[in-house]
Design a protein around this motif. Structure first.
Motif, mmCIF file in Angstrom:
data_model
loop_
_atom_site.group_PDB
_atom_site.id
_atom_site.type_symbol
_atom_site.label_atom_id
_atom_site.label_comp_id
_atom_site.label_asym_id
_atom_site.label_seq_id
_atom_site.Cartn_x
_atom_site.Cartn_y
_atom_site.Cartn_z
ATOM 1 N N ALA A 65 0.836 -1.205 0.000
ATOM 2 C CA ALA A 65 0.000 0.000 0.000
ATOM 3 C C ALA A 65 0.872 1.257 0.000
ATOM 4 C CB ALA A 65 -0.927 -0.006 1.212
ATOM 5 N N CYS A 66 1.935 1.228 0.770
ATOM 6 C CA CYS A 66 2.866 2.362 0.800
ATOM 7 C C CYS A 66 3.542 2.554 -0.565
ATOM 8 C CB CYS A 66 3.914 2.166 1.883
ATOM 9 S SG CYS A 66 3.265 2.291 3.550
ATOM 10 N N ALA A 67 3.856 1.461 -1.240
ATOM 11 C CA ALA A 67 4.484 1.543 -2.564
ATOM 12 C C ALA A 67 3.524 2.160 -3.587
ATOM 13 C CB ALA A 67 4.933 0.170 -3.026
ATOM 14 N N ALA A 68 2.251 1.798 -3.511
ATOM 15 C CA ALA A 68 1.271 2.384 -4.434
ATOM 16 C C ALA A 68 1.166 3.893 -4.217
ATOM 17 C CB ALA A 68 -0.089 1.718 -4.237
ATOM 18 N N TRP A 69 1.171 4.298 -2.967
ATOM 19 C CA TRP A 69 1.117 5.721 -2.646
ATOM 20 C C TRP A 69 2.415 6.400 -3.103
ATOM 21 C CZ3 TRP A 69 3.012 8.431 2.094
ATOM 22 C CH2 TRP A 69 2.497 9.721 2.193
ATOM 23 N N GLY A 70 3.567 5.762 -2.854
ATOM 24 C CA GLY A 70 4.851 6.305 -3.262
ATOM 25 C C GLY A 70 4.978 6.446 -4.776
ATOM 26 N N TRP A 71 4.396 5.499 -5.515
ATOM 27 C CA TRP A 71 4.416 5.546 -6.988
ATOM 28 C C TRP A 71 3.787 6.845 -7.481
ATOM 29 C CZ3 TRP A 71 6.300 1.779 -10.361
ATOM 30 C CH2 TRP A 71 5.972 1.941 -11.700
ATOM 31 N N ARG A 72 2.647 7.164 -6.905
ATOM 32 C CA ARG A 72 1.932 8.399 -7.288
ATOM 33 C C ARG A 72 2.719 9.640 -6.862
ATOM 34 N NH1 ARG A 72 -2.811 10.910 -8.651
ATOM 35 N NH2 ARG A 72 -3.608 12.465 -7.208
ATOM 36 N N LEU A 73 3.265 9.621 -5.656
ATOM 37 C CA LEU A 73 4.024 10.779 -5.171
ATOM 38 C C LEU A 73 5.281 11.025 -6.004
ATOM 39 C CD1 LEU A 73 3.814 10.464 -1.285
ATOM 40 C CD2 LEU A 73 2.539 11.990 -2.792
ATOM 41 N N LEU A 74 5.944 9.955 -6.424
ATOM 42 C CA LEU A 74 7.129 10.120 -7.271
ATOM 43 C C LEU A 74 6.782 10.818 -8.579
ATOM 44 C CD1 LEU A 74 9.026 6.747 -6.739
ATOM 45 C CD2 LEU A 74 9.762 9.039 -6.034
ATOM 46 N N GLY A 75 5.648 10.459 -9.171
ATOM 47 C CA GLY A 75 5.213 11.108 -10.404
ATOM 48 C C GLY A 75 4.932 12.589 -10.204
ATOM 49 N N ARG A 76 4.258 12.916 -9.118
ATOM 50 C CA ARG A 76 3.963 14.325 -8.837
ATOM 51 C C ARG A 76 5.237 15.108 -8.579
ATOM 52 N NH1 ARG A 76 -0.477 15.276 -4.552
ATOM 53 N NH2 ARG A 76 -0.178 17.373 -5.367
ATOM 54 N N ASN A 77 6.168 14.531 -7.831
ATOM 55 C CA ASN A 77 7.425 15.200 -7.540
ATOM 56 C C ASN A 77 8.234 15.416 -8.813
ATOM 57 O OD1 ASN A 77 10.563 14.788 -6.847
ATOM 58 N ND2 ASN A 77 9.532 15.969 -5.235
ATOM 59 N N TRP A 78 8.287 14.403 -9.675
ATOM 60 C CA TRP A 78 9.046 14.513 -10.928
ATOM 61 C C TRP A 78 8.473 15.635 -11.805
ATOM 62 C CZ3 TRP A 78 7.087 13.295 -15.883
ATOM 63 C CH2 TRP A 78 8.034 13.370 -16.903
ATOM 64 N N ARG A 79 7.152 15.722 -11.888
ATOM 65 C CA ARG A 79 6.526 16.776 -12.702
ATOM 66 C C ARG A 79 6.764 18.171 -12.132
ATOM 67 N NH1 ARG A 79 2.726 12.825 -13.047
ATOM 68 N NH2 ARG A 79 1.435 13.693 -11.399
ATOM 69 N N SER A 80 7.038 18.268 -10.843
ATOM 70 C CA SER A 80 7.205 19.585 -10.224
ATOM 71 C C SER A 80 8.577 20.199 -10.516
ATOM 72 C CB SER A 80 6.994 19.496 -8.713
ATOM 73 O OG SER A 80 8.112 18.907 -8.077
ATOM 74 N N TRP A 81 9.568 19.395 -10.861
ATOM 75 C CA TRP A 81 10.921 19.904 -11.109
ATOM 76 C C TRP A 81 10.994 20.542 -12.483
ATOM 77 C CZ3 TRP A 81 15.597 20.069 -8.514
ATOM 78 C CH2 TRP A 81 15.629 19.462 -7.264
ATOM 79 N N ARG A 82 11.592 21.739 -12.547
ATOM 80 C CA ARG A 82 11.850 22.399 -13.827
ATOM 81 C C ARG A 82 12.939 23.441 -13.627
ATOM 82 N NH1 ARG A 82 6.743 26.398 -14.740
ATOM 83 N NH2 ARG A 82 6.879 27.403 -12.734
ATOM 84 N N TYR A 83 13.560 23.821 -14.713
ATOM 85 C CA TYR A 83 14.601 24.839 -14.643
ATOM 86 C C TYR A 83 14.545 25.700 -15.892
ATOM 87 C CZ TYR A 83 17.436 21.978 -17.818
ATOM 88 O OH TYR A 83 17.883 21.258 -18.889
ATOM 89 N N LEU A 97 3.837 20.203 -2.477
ATOM 90 C CA LEU A 97 3.107 20.844 -1.395
ATOM 91 C C LEU A 97 3.742 22.184 -1.038
ATOM 92 C CD1 LEU A 97 0.714 20.464 0.448
ATOM 93 C CD2 LEU A 97 2.165 19.204 2.012
ATOM 94 N N TRP A 98 5.051 22.188 -0.855
ATOM 95 C CA TRP A 98 5.792 23.412 -0.605
ATOM 96 C C TRP A 98 6.621 23.709 -1.842
ATOM 97 C CZ3 TRP A 98 5.014 20.033 3.458
ATOM 98 C CH2 TRP A 98 4.400 20.570 4.581
ATOM 99 N N ARG A 99 6.213 24.717 -2.622
ATOM 100 C CA ARG A 99 6.944 25.116 -3.817
ATOM 101 C C ARG A 99 8.199 25.862 -3.404
ATOM 102 N NH1 ARG A 99 6.581 22.970 -8.245
ATOM 103 N NH2 ARG A 99 6.974 24.683 -9.624
ATOM 104 N N GLU A 100 9.287 25.557 -4.074
ATOM 105 C CA GLU A 100 10.546 26.245 -3.822
ATOM 106 C C GLU A 100 11.122 26.672 -5.161
ATOM 107 O OE1 GLU A 100 14.947 25.237 -2.027
ATOM 108 O OE2 GLU A 100 13.216 24.133 -1.263
ATOM 109 N N GLU A 101 11.429 27.940 -5.277
ATOM 110 C CA GLU A 101 12.042 28.444 -6.497
ATOM 111 C C GLU A 101 13.368 29.091 -6.118
ATOM 112 O OE1 GLU A 101 10.842 31.674 -9.770
ATOM 113 O OE2 GLU A 101 9.572 29.889 -9.707
ATOM 114 N N THR A 102 14.437 28.594 -6.735
ATOM 115 C CA THR A 102 15.782 29.089 -6.464
ATOM 116 C C THR A 102 16.252 29.898 -7.663
ATOM 117 O OG1 THR A 102 16.226 27.110 -5.151
ATOM 118 C CG2 THR A 102 18.129 28.395 -5.850
ATOM 119 N N VAL A 103 16.769 31.070 -7.400
ATOM 120 C CA VAL A 103 17.332 31.922 -8.440
ATOM 121 C C VAL A 103 18.829 32.033 -8.166
ATOM 122 C CG1 VAL A 103 17.293 34.193 -9.526
ATOM 123 C CG2 VAL A 103 15.176 33.226 -8.589
ATOM 124 N N VAL A 104 19.637 31.590 -9.128
ATOM 125 C CA VAL A 104 21.089 31.632 -8.968
ATOM 126 C C VAL A 104 21.662 32.562 -10.037
ATOM 127 C CG1 VAL A 104 23.214 30.277 -8.838
ATOM 128 C CG2 VAL A 104 21.039 29.235 -8.166
#
Length: 167
Positions: A65-83, A97-104
């Motif tokens: 059950a934890c793996a099924a939940w983790g599968w979905r969370l991994l997809g959401r996390n992967w889609r959130s990354w961009r540069y 859940l907590w958006r973080e934007e870094t400006v370098v």
């Protein structure tokens, strides 16, 4: 994956071209999830089943059950990354859940590293890590194609030298 979207500065006509992470990173993370969950499922189902009785083998459902939940969370996390590479700085955005934007700013970069561990190499991935004078502003872009990681490293190094802040 490139998409054009407003960068949130409120300047009309100022478009930032965002790049997402390649799907290889998601495949790698999901395979690792399946591998570790498989081991945990066997341990939680087989050992109690043999030692305490067959009814205790149902504990194997918890990691599944934890793996099924983790599968979905991994997809959401992967889609959130961009540069995005802009004229004077690099933007890195991540988080569900907590958006973080870094400006370098390019002129503040001291070191740009490309690393690839054994699992990343197996999946043809590399990580770009940016180091600045302030440790809190170090930024990472994981799961890039090695050629893209090297291109980004070379470009950031070139722009960093050209816009050096004289530190």
């Amino acid at each position: 994956m490139e998409t054009g979207s407003r960068d949130g500065t409120g300047i009309p006509g100022d478009e930032t071209m965002w790049r997402g992470l390649p799907p290889g990173l998601l495949r790698m993370r999901r395979l690792l999830l399946v591998a570790w969950t498989g081991l945990l499922t066997v341990a939680t189902g087989l050992l109690p089943g043999l030692l305490a009785g067959p009814a205790w083998a149902a504990l194997a459902l918890v990691p599944l059950a934890c793996a099924a939940w983790g599968w979905r969370l991994l997809g959401r996390n992967w889609r959130s990354w961009r540069y995005a590479e802009r004229a004077d700085d690099l933007l890195i955005s991540r988080g569900v859940l907590w958006r973080e934007e870094t400006v370098v700013p390019y002129g503040r970069m001291q070191l740009v590293e490309v690393t690839s561990g054994p699992v990343e190499r197996r999946f043809g991935l590399a990580t770009v890590q940016l180091h600045t004078a302030a440790a809190a502003t170090d930024a990472t872009i994981p799961g890039l194609d090695p050629a893209e990681a090297e291109r980004l490293r070379d470009r950031l190094t070139e722009l960093g030298e050209a816009r050096s802040a004289g530190l």
